[in-house]
Design a protein around this motif. Structure first.
Motif, short mmCIF file in Angstrom:
data_model
loop_
_atom_site.label_atom_id
_atom_site.label_comp_id
_atom_site.label_asym_id
_atom_site.label_seq_id
_atom_site.Cartn_x
_atom_site.Cartn_y
_atom_site.Cartn_z
N PRO A 106 0.83 -1.20 0.00
CA PRO A 106 0.00 0.00 0.00
C PRO A 106 0.87 1.26 0.00
O PRO A 106 1.94 1.29 0.60
N VAL A 107 0.39 2.26 -0.69
CA VAL A 107 1.10 3.53 -0.80
C VAL A 107 1.02 4.25 0.55
O VAL A 107 -0.05 4.32 1.16
N ALA A 108 2.17 4.78 0.98
CA ALA A 108 2.18 5.52 2.24
C ALA A 108 1.36 6.80 2.08
O ALA A 108 1.48 7.50 1.08
N LYS A 109 0.52 7.08 3.03
CA LYS A 109 -0.37 8.24 2.96
C LYS A 109 -0.07 9.19 4.11
O LYS A 109 0.36 8.79 5.18
N ILE A 110 -0.31 10.47 3.85
CA ILE A 110 -0.20 11.51 4.87
C ILE A 110 -1.43 12.39 4.77
O ILE A 110 -2.15 12.36 3.77
N PRO A 120 -1.05 10.67 -1.06
CA PRO A 120 0.20 9.90 -1.06
C PRO A 120 1.35 10.73 -0.49
O PRO A 120 1.42 11.94 -0.69
N ALA A 121 2.25 10.07 0.23
CA ALA A 121 3.35 10.77 0.90
C ALA A 121 4.30 11.44 -0.08
O ALA A 121 4.92 12.44 0.24
N ALA A 122 4.42 10.92 -1.30
CA ALA A 122 5.36 11.48 -2.26
C ALA A 122 4.77 12.63 -3.06
O ALA A 122 5.45 13.21 -3.90
N SER A 123 3.53 12.99 -2.84
CA SER A 123 2.91 14.05 -3.65
C SER A 123 3.43 15.42 -3.23
O SER A 123 3.80 15.65 -2.08
N THR A 124 3.46 16.33 -4.20
CA THR A 124 3.90 17.70 -3.92
C THR A 124 2.73 18.65 -3.78
O THR A 124 2.88 19.76 -3.29
N ARG A 125 1.56 18.23 -4.25
CA ARG A 125 0.34 19.02 -4.11
C ARG A 125 -0.78 18.10 -3.63
O ARG A 125 -0.83 16.93 -3.95
N CYS A 126 -1.69 18.68 -2.88
CA CYS A 126 -2.86 17.94 -2.42
C CYS A 126 -3.81 17.77 -3.61
O CYS A 126 -4.10 18.73 -4.32
N SER A 127 -4.30 16.56 -3.80
CA SER A 127 -5.22 16.31 -4.93
C SER A 127 -6.62 16.83 -4.66
O SER A 127 -7.45 16.89 -5.56
N CYS A 129 -7.35 19.90 -2.41
CA CYS A 129 -7.40 21.36 -2.30
C CYS A 129 -6.29 22.05 -3.10
O CYS A 129 -6.24 23.28 -3.12
N THR A 130 -5.42 21.30 -3.71
CA THR A 130 -4.29 21.76 -4.54
C THR A 130 -3.28 22.62 -3.80
O THR A 130 -2.51 23.35 -4.41
N SER A 131 -3.23 22.55 -2.49
CA SER A 131 -2.20 23.30 -1.78
C SER A 131 -0.87 22.57 -1.93
O SER A 131 -0.82 21.35 -2.05
N GLU A 132 0.23 23.34 -1.92
CA GLU A 132 1.56 22.76 -2.06
C GLU A 132 1.95 22.07 -0.75
O GLU A 132 1.71 22.59 0.33
N LEU A 133 2.56 20.89 -0.89
CA LEU A 133 2.94 20.11 0.28
C LEU A 133 4.44 20.09 0.49
O LEU A 133 4.90 19.82 1.58
N ALA A 134 5.24 20.39 -0.54
CA ALA A 134 6.69 20.31 -0.43
C ALA A 134 7.20 21.40 0.49
O ALA A 134 6.76 22.54 0.44
N GLY A 135 8.13 21.06 1.33
CA GLY A 135 8.76 22.03 2.20
C GLY A 135 7.97 22.37 3.44
O GLY A 135 8.38 23.19 4.24
N ARG A 136 6.81 21.75 3.66
CA ARG A 136 6.03 22.00 4.87
C ARG A 136 6.62 21.21 6.02
O ARG A 136 7.13 20.11 5.84
N PRO A 137 6.55 21.73 7.21
CA PRO A 137 7.06 20.96 8.36
C PRO A 137 6.25 19.68 8.54
O PRO A 137 5.03 19.68 8.45
N GLY A 138 6.97 18.61 8.77
CA GLY A 138 6.33 17.32 8.99
C GLY A 138 6.08 16.55 7.72
O GLY A 138 5.63 15.42 7.75
#
Length: 147
Positions: A106-110, A120-127, A129-138
């Motif tokens: 199973p794909v790791a999810k956050i 998915p944990a490897a995504s750079t944007r939320c599918s 709300c389309t907010s950017e996920l890269a560089g966020r704490p945690g």
């Protein structure tokens, strides 16, 4: 009126069920014959009896209780269940497991910090709300995509 009844009877699942019941009855006859011919006499050899307990009975206050017929039915049931489990259920289960495709891990999810949707944990944007996920704490640092 009869047209609807005919379509009901000729529906695939009704015919399949009927065929399954007929084959099940025939298979039950084969297993019962095997148990009666081979396994019940083996129990008789092991117990020092003839393997037929149907004539066994006891009396209480002039009333006879033929417990042997029940004992025969109980032994037959246990033996038939064991034969079906070890000769049919286990081999078919192993055969199905052998031919099933391997399940992917199973794909790791956050959770997205904005909308709390699972992505998915490897995504750079939320599918969602389309907010950017890269560089966020945690969140894991993803490699920057080059165009």
């Amino acid at each position: 009126m009869f047209k609807g009844f005919r379509s009901f009877l000729l529906r695939g699942n009704v015919v399949d069920l009927a065929v399954g019941i007929v084959i099940g009855a025939a298979f039950t006859a084969v297993v019962t014959g095997f148990v009666a011919a081979f396994l019940t006499p083996l129990i008789g050899v092991a117990s020092g009896s003839v393997g037929d307990f149907s004539k066994e009975a006891f009396s209480v206050a002039g009333t006879t209780f033929p417990y042997g017929a029940f004992l025969n039915a109980l032994i037959s049931f246990v033996i038939v269940a064991a034969v079906i489990y070890f000769a049919v259920v286990l081999p078919v289960g192993k055969l199905q497991a052998r031919f099933e495709p391997a399940k992917a891990a199973p794909v790791a999810k956050i959770d997205c910090p904005e909308c709390l949707s699972s992505v998915p944990a490897a995504s750079t944007r939320c599918s969602f709300c389309t907010s950017e996920l890269a560089g966020r704490p945690g969140f894991p640092a993803q490699a920057l995509q080059t165009r």
